[in-house]
Design a protein around this motif. Structure first.
Motif, mmCIF file in Angstrom:
data_model
loop_
_atom_site.group_PDB
_atom_site.id
_atom_site.type_symbol
_atom_site.label_atom_id
_atom_site.label_comp_id
_atom_site.label_asym_id
_atom_site.label_seq_id
_atom_site.Cartn_x
_atom_site.Cartn_y
_atom_site.Cartn_z
ATOM 1 N N GLU A 71 0.844 -1.203 0.000
ATOM 2 C CA GLU A 71 0.000 0.000 0.000
ATOM 3 C C GLU A 71 0.872 1.243 0.000
ATOM 4 O O GLU A 71 1.916 1.282 0.656
ATOM 5 N N VAL A 72 0.471 2.228 -0.781
ATOM 6 C CA VAL A 72 1.156 3.514 -0.846
ATOM 7 C C VAL A 72 0.118 4.619 -0.706
ATOM 8 O O VAL A 72 -0.720 4.794 -1.593
ATOM 9 N N GLU A 73 0.109 5.303 0.424
ATOM 10 C CA GLU A 73 -0.724 6.494 0.627
ATOM 11 C C GLU A 73 -2.166 6.295 0.171
ATOM 12 O O GLU A 73 -2.757 7.094 -0.551
ATOM 13 N N GLY A 74 -2.727 5.139 0.569
ATOM 14 C CA GLY A 74 -4.139 4.877 0.314
ATOM 15 C C GLY A 74 -4.437 4.028 -0.898
ATOM 16 O O GLY A 74 -5.603 3.746 -1.172
ATOM 17 N N THR A 75 -3.415 3.593 -1.627
ATOM 18 C CA THR A 75 -3.613 2.742 -2.806
ATOM 19 C C THR A 75 -2.989 1.376 -2.569
ATOM 20 O O THR A 75 -1.812 1.280 -2.227
ATOM 21 N N HIS A 76 -3.784 0.312 -2.740
ATOM 22 C CA HIS A 76 -3.214 -1.034 -2.721
ATOM 23 C C HIS A 76 -2.385 -1.234 -3.989
ATOM 24 O O HIS A 76 -2.856 -0.973 -5.096
ATOM 25 N N THR A 77 -1.155 -1.679 -3.820
ATOM 26 C CA THR A 77 -0.219 -1.779 -4.932
ATOM 27 C C THR A 77 -0.052 -3.210 -5.417
ATOM 28 O O THR A 77 -0.398 -4.176 -4.711
ATOM 29 N N VAL A 78 0.513 -3.344 -6.617
ATOM 30 C CA VAL A 78 1.024 -4.640 -7.049
ATOM 31 C C VAL A 78 2.048 -5.092 -6.007
ATOM 32 O O VAL A 78 2.912 -4.321 -5.595
ATOM 33 N N GLN A 79 1.939 -6.350 -5.559
ATOM 34 C CA GLN A 79 2.721 -6.788 -4.399
ATOM 35 C C GLN A 79 4.116 -7.252 -4.823
ATOM 36 O O GLN A 79 4.392 -8.430 -4.990
ATOM 37 N N THR A 80 4.984 -6.261 -4.964
ATOM 38 C CA THR A 80 6.364 -6.485 -5.391
ATOM 39 C C THR A 80 7.269 -6.621 -4.172
ATOM 40 O O THR A 80 7.075 -5.938 -3.164
ATOM 41 N N MET A 81 8.272 -7.500 -4.273
ATOM 42 C CA MET A 81 9.227 -7.697 -3.199
ATOM 43 C C MET A 81 10.422 -6.769 -3.377
ATOM 44 O O MET A 81 10.950 -6.612 -4.480
ATOM 45 N N TYR A 82 10.857 -6.146 -2.281
ATOM 46 C CA TYR A 82 12.011 -5.244 -2.298
ATOM 47 C C TYR A 82 12.949 -5.604 -1.150
ATOM 48 O O TYR A 82 12.495 -5.975 -0.058
ATOM 49 N N SER A 83 14.241 -5.445 -1.395
ATOM 50 C CA SER A 83 15.213 -5.640 -0.311
ATOM 51 C C SER A 83 15.420 -4.348 0.474
ATOM 52 O O SER A 83 15.833 -4.382 1.628
ATOM 53 N N SER A 84 15.146 -3.211 -0.172
ATOM 54 C CA SER A 84 15.154 -1.928 0.531
ATOM 55 C C SER A 84 14.242 -0.976 -0.231
ATOM 56 O O SER A 84 13.911 -1.206 -1.401
ATOM 57 N N LEU A 85 13.843 0.103 0.433
ATOM 58 C CA LEU A 85 12.823 0.990 -0.127
ATOM 59 C C LEU A 85 13.206 2.437 0.146
ATOM 60 O O LEU A 85 13.466 2.820 1.288
ATOM 61 N N ASP A 86 13.250 3.250 -0.912
ATOM 62 C CA ASP A 86 13.466 4.687 -0.744
ATOM 63 C C ASP A 86 12.163 5.359 -0.331
ATOM 64 O O ASP A 86 11.112 5.142 -0.960
ATOM 65 N N VAL A 87 12.251 6.182 0.707
ATOM 66 C CA VAL A 87 11.088 6.921 1.206
ATOM 67 C C VAL A 87 11.475 8.397 1.229
ATOM 68 O O VAL A 87 12.294 8.824 2.047
ATOM 69 N N HIS A 88 10.907 9.168 0.330
ATOM 70 C CA HIS A 88 11.258 10.575 0.225
ATOM 71 C C HIS A 88 10.422 11.394 1.210
ATOM 72 O O HIS A 88 9.431 10.907 1.772
#
Length: 546
Positions: A242-259
């Protein structure tokens, strides 16, 4: 006369029916805002922060779609205070937005009650103090909005649901930072924090316990002033959901940039050998890499940490850009309503207007300013929403910021752009500088249809994602790059568009979008609240009768 009285009664009842839906529950909060002291790891000297009910960060808000949140805020500081609600759409209700353009501050020793409706919303957000540099001193907290019980969610209920508020930290209080900025650049941040703690690998660590085989949700928000951050958990993959109210395609990440200003939800499964693993937050695109750590500890762990702190990306722009492009909407999942998110075909709607917003840094009267389309915003003496409502002349003028870069020098003005209710518009954020920027639009969620390096031109529309672009409220713009969004103007009001880099916002990189309906109906916008604070040139006016 009798018929007039009956008509008045019926009208009052109708209003009550419109504004109060008996099916939507109310939740009540009472918050006391005070100064407090914390002891950072890197300093033995106590540092003053802003607390809510004695907590730093402030208390989480737990809500369900369509809840009404009644939040009574007592300001026990020695200066005016305002809270804003990052990502809460405030449908038909910019009166409650909590930025100075719409709302009068709460004076010291006074209180004011916010009435928030989380209408047709789910997701992970946060609140923060919007005046001056209060945000540097705390006063922020998490907001989580769960789906209603009968609305399907595209993943099983997690074993735990946690808020992670991350950001840059300065060993100076907000008044000192504010005074420095009047004459020179802000110093570099001294640390990174996780949930208000400036942690090290060996002490003061924020710890989350996990049972072997179970899955946990982490709601991550960058509530800092100006630094992009990377989040990762040692030895574990994160599934973005989920991103700010939207359910997302469920992709796997080893790390995530958050601006700065952004929020993400990830699922993490405790599928590694029992141990204690580092949760790492590190700065991105900075000369000196700052790092904070927490612990993801299995309940059967012997307490030992599994190896050194894992490294992450540092200054790689392309890595971050490619990750951002990979985040897409889950078209088959329900949002706050049971219908699939993909049932709104934004890519098939013709845009009615294109707005290009170009960032500029310049000196004005020998002081640093930041601008959009050459206009550096200065606050008026009266909140713009009140001036608009009471038709007070001389506070602002529509059209004081252009739809396109002017190519001229930077100047100051109280910039307000006119827009029409129900228009569907394209906005391009153009970054001609060498820093990562992020922008937020109050009152709206928008589709991030494209981003790339270089200059935007009409031909770049061929790159747009017109099928499953993620809808969110805060978006990054990479150095010497552009980001394009589509937004349907379905929310009447006075809405702030701003840089989420707080230095830039404070020094002028913002403006207001006045979304107007000529009908002026209560179906499109709520009337001014009875308890609205009136200040500036609106002092002494009347709100509306009981």
């Amino acid at each position: 006369m009798t018929s007039l009285k009956l008509a008045t009664v019926f009208f009052t009842v109708a209003l009550l029916f419109v504004f109060v839906n008996a099916e939507d529950p109310y939740k009540f909060f009472e918050w006391n805002v005070t100064y407090g002291a914390i002891h950072p790891v890197s300093s033995a000297v106590a540092q003053q922060v802003i607390m809510i009910n004695g907590q730093f960060p402030g208390p989480d808000i737990h809500a369900v779609t369509n809840d009404n949140l009644i939040i009574n805020v007592f300001n026990n500081l020695d200066e005016p205070f305002l809270l804003s609600w990052n990502g809460i759409l405030q449908r038909r209700n910019s009166w409650q937005d909590g930025v100075y353009g719409t709302t009068c501050p709460i004076p010291p020793g006074k209180n004011w009650t916010y009435t928030l409706q989380v209408k047709d919303q789910i997701g992970s957000f946060f609140y923060y103090p919007s005046l001056s540099f209060h945000k540097a001193a705390g006063g922020f907290g998490g907001i989580r909005i769960l789906s209603r019980p009968r609305i399907p969610v595209p993943f099983p209920d997690p074993a735990g649901d946690h808020t992670l508020l991350i950001g840059d930290w300065y060993n100076l209080n907000h008044t000192r930072l504010r005074s420095i900025l009047e004459n020179k650049k802000l110093p570099n941040p001294s640390d990174i924090f996780i949930n208000g703690k400036k942690t090290t690998p060996t002490s003061n660590a924020v710890t989350f316990m996990a049972e072997q085989g179970k899955t946990y949700r982490f709601r991550i928000s960058n509530v800092g002033l100006q630094t992009s951050l990377n989040f990762r958990i040692q030895g574990h993959k994160m599934k973005l959901v989920e991103v700010e109210g939207t359910h997302t395609v469920q992709t796997m990440y080893s790390s995530l940039d958050v601006h700065v200003g952004q929020s993400y939800s990830v699922l993490v499964t405790a599928d590694q050998p029992p141990s204690t693993y580092y949760m790492v937050v590190s700065s991105r695109f900075t000369t000196k890499i700052l790092t904070a750590t927490g612990h993801f500890t299995y309940t059967t762990s012997n307490g030992q940490i599994a190896g050194p702190v894992p490294g992450g990306p540092t200054i790689q722009i392309d890595w971050s850009l490619n990750q951002a492009r990979s985040i897409r909407t889950n078209l088959t999942a329900s949002g706050p309503r049971p219908n699939p998110q993909g049932s709104y075909h934004y890519g098939m709607i013709n845009t009615t207007r294109t707005i290009r917003l170009q960032s500029i840094a310049a000196q004005v009267n020998k002081k640093q300013r930041y601008a959009l389309n050459s206009v550096s915003f200065v606050p008026a003496d009266t909140p713009l929403k009140l001036a608009d409502h009471y038709k007070i002349s001389g506070v602002f003028r529509l059209g004081s910021i252009s739809d396109n870069p002017t190519g001229g020098g930077v100047y100051t003005d109280t910039s307000v752009m006119a827009a029409s209710f129900r228009d569907f518009i394209e906005i391009i954020f153009e970054n001609t500088e060498n820093v990562v920027q992020s922008y937020h639009i109050d009152g709206y969620s928008f589709f991030v249809v494209g981003m790339d390096g270089g200059l935007w031109s009409p031909s770049t529309r061929a790159q747009y994602n017109l099928r499953d672009a993620v809808a969110r409220c805060t978006v990054q713009v990479y150095p010497k790059s552009w980001t394009a969004i589509y937004v349907g103007l379905d929310n009447v009001g006075m809405w702030n568009i701003r840089s989420e880099n707080w230095v830039r916002q404070y020094l002028g990189q913002q403006f207001y979008l006045r979304v107007y309906s000529p009908v002026e109906s209560i179906r499109d916008e709520y009337p001014i609240p009875r308890n609205a604070r009136l200040c500036g040139r609106a002092t002494g006016r009347h709100t509306r009768p009981l």
